[in-house]
Write a protein that holds these residues in place. Structure first.
Motif, PDB file in Angstrom:
ATOM      1  N   SER A   1     -23.293   9.145  15.197  1.00 51.06           N
ATOM      2  CA  SER A   1     -22.560   7.970  15.647  1.00 51.06           C
ATOM      3  C   SER A   1     -21.795   7.371  14.477  1.00 51.06           C
ATOM      4  O   SER A   1     -22.228   7.445  13.344  1.00 51.06           O
ATOM      5  N   THR A   2     -20.679   6.785  14.796  1.00 50.35           N
ATOM      6  CA  THR A   2     -19.857   6.188  13.743  1.00 50.35           C
ATOM      7  C   THR A   2     -20.104   4.697  13.682  1.00 50.35           C
ATOM      8  O   THR A   2     -20.268   4.036  14.704  1.00 50.35           O
ATOM      9  N   GLN A   3     -20.111   4.165  12.470  1.00 52.20           N
ATOM     10  CA  GLN A   3     -20.282   2.741  12.255  1.00 52.20           C
ATOM     11  C   GLN A   3     -18.949   2.044  12.466  1.00 52.20           C
ATOM     12  O   GLN A   3     -17.905   2.567  12.086  1.00 52.20           O
ATOM     13  N   PRO A   4     -18.922   0.831  13.060  1.00 50.26           N
ATOM     14  CA  PRO A   4     -17.657   0.102  13.165  1.00 50.26           C
ATOM     15  C   PRO A   4     -17.153  -0.268  11.781  1.00 50.26           C
ATOM     16  O   PRO A   4     -17.918  -0.633  10.897  1.00 50.26           O
ATOM     17  N   VAL A   5     -15.863  -0.143  11.607  1.00 49.57           N
ATOM     18  CA  VAL A   5     -15.249  -0.451  10.321  1.00 49.57           C
ATOM     19  C   VAL A   5     -15.021  -1.958  10.230  1.00 49.57           C
ATOM     20  O   VAL A   5     -14.478  -2.563  11.151  1.00 49.57           O
ATOM     21  N   ASN A   6     -15.458  -2.555   9.134  1.00 51.57           N
ATOM     22  CA  ASN A   6     -15.247  -3.983   8.915  1.00 51.57           C
ATOM     23  C   ASN A   6     -13.795  -4.192   8.523  1.00 51.57           C
ATOM     24  O   ASN A   6     -13.359  -3.721   7.482  1.00 51.57           O
ATOM     25  N   GLU A   7     -13.045  -4.893   9.362  1.00 50.31           N
ATOM     26  CA  GLU A   7     -11.622  -5.106   9.123  1.00 50.31           C
ATOM     27  C   GLU A   7     -11.335  -6.363   8.314  1.00 50.31           C
ATOM     28  O   GLU A   7     -10.184  -6.687   8.074  1.00 50.31           O
ATOM     29  N   ALA A   8     -12.363  -7.096   7.916  1.00 54.81           N
ATOM     30  CA  ALA A   8     -12.143  -8.331   7.164  1.00 54.81           C
ATOM     31  C   ALA A   8     -11.495  -8.012   5.820  1.00 54.81           C
ATOM     32  O   ALA A   8     -11.847  -7.034   5.155  1.00 54.81           O
ATOM     33  N   ALA A   9     -10.558  -8.848   5.430  1.00 51.41           N
ATOM     34  CA  ALA A   9      -9.895  -8.667   4.143  1.00 51.41           C
ATOM     35  C   ALA A   9     -10.877  -8.947   3.021  1.00 51.41           C
ATOM     36  O   ALA A   9     -11.721  -9.839   3.123  1.00 51.41           O
ATOM     37  N   GLN A  10     -10.754  -8.168   1.969  1.00 50.12           N
ATOM     38  CA  GLN A  10     -11.626  -8.365   0.818  1.00 50.12           C
ATOM     39  C   GLN A  10     -10.848  -8.017  -0.446  1.00 50.12           C
ATOM     40  O   GLN A  10     -10.321  -6.914  -0.571  1.00 50.12           O
ATOM     41  N   VAL A  11     -10.763  -8.975  -1.362  1.00 43.58           N
ATOM     42  CA  VAL A  11     -10.152  -8.726  -2.660  1.00 43.58           C
ATOM     43  C   VAL A  11     -11.254  -8.302  -3.608  1.00 43.58           C
ATOM     44  O   VAL A  11     -12.230  -9.028  -3.799  1.00 43.58           O
ATOM     45  N   LYS A  12     -11.106  -7.112  -4.186  1.00 40.77           N
ATOM     46  CA  LYS A  12     -12.131  -6.588  -5.089  1.00 40.77           C
ATOM     47  C   LYS A  12     -11.733  -6.716  -6.552  1.00 40.77           C
ATOM     48  O   LYS A  12     -12.590  -6.747  -7.417  1.00 40.77           O
ATOM     49  N   ALA A  13     -10.435  -6.784  -6.825  1.00 44.65           N
ATOM     50  CA  ALA A  13      -9.989  -6.882  -8.211  1.00 44.65           C
ATOM     51  C   ALA A  13      -8.608  -7.527  -8.272  1.00 44.65           C
ATOM     52  O   ALA A  13      -7.828  -7.433  -7.327  1.00 44.65           O
TER      53      ALA A  13
ATOM     54  N   SER B   1      -3.425  -8.710   5.499  1.00 43.99           N
ATOM     55  CA  SER B   1      -3.829  -9.801   6.385  1.00 43.99           C
ATOM     56  C   SER B   1      -4.036 -11.130   5.667  1.00 43.99           C
ATOM     57  O   SER B   1      -4.170 -12.157   6.326  1.00 43.99           O
ATOM     58  N   ILE B   2      -4.067 -11.150   4.341  1.00 45.81           N
ATOM     59  CA  ILE B   2      -4.282 -12.412   3.623  1.00 45.81           C
ATOM     60  C   ILE B   2      -3.057 -12.876   2.839  1.00 45.81           C
ATOM     61  O   ILE B   2      -3.112 -13.881   2.141  1.00 45.81           O
ATOM     62  N   LEU B   3      -1.937 -12.178   2.978  1.00 42.34           N
ATOM     63  CA  LEU B   3      -0.736 -12.580   2.237  1.00 42.34           C
ATOM     64  C   LEU B   3      -0.267 -13.972   2.625  1.00 42.34           C
ATOM     65  O   LEU B   3       0.261 -14.703   1.796  1.00 42.34           O
ATOM     66  N   HIS B   4      -0.480 -14.364   3.870  1.00 44.79           N
ATOM     67  CA  HIS B   4      -0.057 -15.703   4.290  1.00 44.79           C
ATOM     68  C   HIS B   4      -0.785 -16.788   3.497  1.00 44.79           C
ATOM     69  O   HIS B   4      -0.269 -17.879   3.307  1.00 44.79           O
ATOM     70  N   GLN B   5      -1.988 -16.501   3.000  1.00 43.42           N
ATOM     71  CA  GLN B   5      -2.725 -17.472   2.195  1.00 43.42           C
ATOM     72  C   GLN B   5      -2.086 -17.672   0.819  1.00 43.42           C
ATOM     73  O   GLN B   5      -2.340 -18.658   0.153  1.00 43.42           O
ATOM     74  N   LEU B   6      -1.255 -16.704   0.419  1.00 39.05           N
ATOM     75  CA  LEU B   6      -0.484 -16.828  -0.822  1.00 39.05           C
ATOM     76  C   LEU B   6       0.882 -17.444  -0.557  1.00 39.05           C
ATOM     77  O   LEU B   6       1.668 -17.627  -1.475  1.00 39.05           O
ATOM     78  N   GLY B   7       1.175 -17.697   0.707  1.00 34.45           N
ATOM     79  CA  GLY B   7       2.497 -18.210   1.055  1.00 34.45           C
ATOM     80  C   GLY B   7       3.520 -17.093   1.123  1.00 34.45           C
ATOM     81  O   GLY B   7       4.714 -17.323   1.018  1.00 34.45           O
ATOM     82  N   LEU B   8       3.054 -15.855   1.319  1.00 29.88           N
ATOM     83  CA  LEU B   8       3.937 -14.689   1.357  1.00 29.88           C
ATOM     84  C   LEU B   8       3.724 -13.940   2.653  1.00 29.88           C
ATOM     85  O   LEU B   8       2.705 -14.076   3.308  1.00 29.88           O
ATOM     86  N   SER B   9       4.685 -13.111   3.005  1.00 29.34           N
ATOM     87  CA  SER B   9       4.524 -12.199   4.123  1.00 29.34           C
ATOM     88  C   SER B   9       4.885 -10.817   3.640  1.00 29.34           C
ATOM     89  O   SER B   9       5.501 -10.649   2.600  1.00 29.34           O
ATOM     90  N   SER B  10       4.503  -9.809   4.403  1.00 27.88           N
ATOM     91  CA  SER B  10       4.731  -8.434   3.962  1.00 27.88           C
ATOM     92  C   SER B  10       6.195  -8.031   4.016  1.00 27.88           C
ATOM     93  O   SER B  10       6.564  -6.983   3.533  1.00 27.88           O
ATOM     94  N   ASP B  11       7.070  -8.875   4.586  1.00 28.59           N
ATOM     95  CA  ASP B  11       8.484  -8.515   4.648  1.00 28.59           C
ATOM     96  C   ASP B  11       9.351  -9.400   3.755  1.00 28.59           C
ATOM     97  O   ASP B  11      10.558  -9.390   3.870  1.00 28.59           O
ATOM     98  N   THR B  12       8.764 -10.154   2.839  1.00 29.16           N
ATOM     99  CA  THR B  12       9.549 -10.998   1.953  1.00 29.16           C
ATOM    100  C   THR B  12       9.947 -10.232   0.700  1.00 29.16           C
ATOM    101  O   THR B  12       9.251  -9.313   0.284  1.00 29.16           O
ATOM    102  N   SER B  13      11.041 -10.595   0.092  1.00 27.49           N
ATOM    103  CA  SER B  13      11.510  -9.887  -1.097  1.00 27.49           C
ATOM    104  C   SER B  13      10.634 -10.153  -2.313  1.00 27.49           C
ATOM    105  O   SER B  13      10.759  -9.474  -3.317  1.00 27.49           O
ATOM    106  N   VAL B  14       9.732 -11.113  -2.237  1.00 24.68           N
ATOM    107  CA  VAL B  14       8.846 -11.407  -3.362  1.00 24.68           C
ATOM    108  C   VAL B  14       7.691 -10.419  -3.413  1.00 24.68           C
ATOM    109  O   VAL B  14       6.976 -10.341  -4.377  1.00 24.68           O
ATOM    110  N   THR B  15       7.487  -9.617  -2.390  1.00 22.35           N
ATOM    111  CA  THR B  15       6.363  -8.691  -2.339  1.00 22.35           C
ATOM    112  C   THR B  15       6.860  -7.250  -2.340  1.00 22.35           C
ATOM    113  O   THR B  15       6.719  -6.553  -1.352  1.00 22.35           O
ATOM    114  N   PRO B  16       7.424  -6.809  -3.441  1.00 27.82           N
ATOM    115  CA  PRO B  16       8.043  -5.495  -3.382  1.00 27.82           C
ATOM    116  C   PRO B  16       7.090  -4.317  -3.313  1.00 27.82           C
ATOM    117  O   PRO B  16       7.504  -3.236  -2.940  1.00 27.82           O
ATOM    118  N   PHE B  17       5.821  -4.478  -3.660  1.00 26.40           N
ATOM    119  CA  PHE B  17       4.929  -3.327  -3.730  1.00 26.40           C
ATOM    120  C   PHE B  17       3.679  -3.628  -2.909  1.00 26.40           C
ATOM    121  O   PHE B  17       2.835  -4.398  -3.311  1.00 26.40           O
TER     122      PHE B  17
END
Length: 153
Positions: free
Chosen positions: A1-13, A108-124
């Motif tokens: 059986s497969t374990q459900p994948v935890n989709e919660a965002a986590q910053v590790k470094a 999923s947590i970029l909005h907490q930085l005031g950014l979105s994945s389609d803004t020019s401030v997030t090139p990578f």
């Protein structure tokens, strides 16, 4: 059986790199142009420059050059910009700092930085890493502790 994948965002470094130079290549003609990136990267190769990160869109390619891997004096950058001008409008941006967040479900947590994945401030951006490269005065580093708690030294 497969374990459900935890989709919660986590910053590790969190990694901060100063002295980064960005090279922005812009041209409406690069969209659907066969070989544009190959031609552009040949210019970097001829100048002996190692590209660190790459971001692309239909009309813009932005690359970062790490000063630890490259000799980035103003004359070398001017020669690079001159040769790239034959392909597109090239802009040298720097000095910059890059802030990288590494972990899980980073998008999923970029909005907490005031950014979105389609803004020019997030090139990578990937699902497991986000790097923001900005001028030293415009960096988002001050917002990082809010989303990752004690992981910032």
């Amino acid at each position: 059986s497969t374990q459900p994948v935890n989709e919660a965002a986590q910053v590790k470094a969190v990694c901060v790199k100063k002295g980064v130079t960005l090279v922005s290549l812009e041209s409406p003609g690069m969209w659907h142009q066969v070989g544009f990136l190959a031609d552009a990267f040949q210019v970097f190769k001829r100048h002996g420059l190692s590209v660190d990160l790459v971001s692309t869109s239909e009309t813009n390619v932005t690359v970062s050059l790490d000063p630890q891997a490259n000799t980035l004096d103003s004359e070398a950058l001017a020669r690079l910009q001159t040769e790239l001008a034959a392909l597109c409008r090239a802009e040298i941006i720097g000095p910059c700092a890059s802030v990288s967040l590494v972990g899980r479900n980073i998008r999923s947590i970029l909005h907490q930085l005031g950014l979105s994945s389609d803004t020019s401030v997030t090139p990578f951006l990937t699902h497991t890493a986000f790097t923001c490269a900005a001028s030293l005065t415009g960096c988002v580093l001050m917002r990082v502790p809010r989303i990752c708690g004690t992981c910032v030294a």
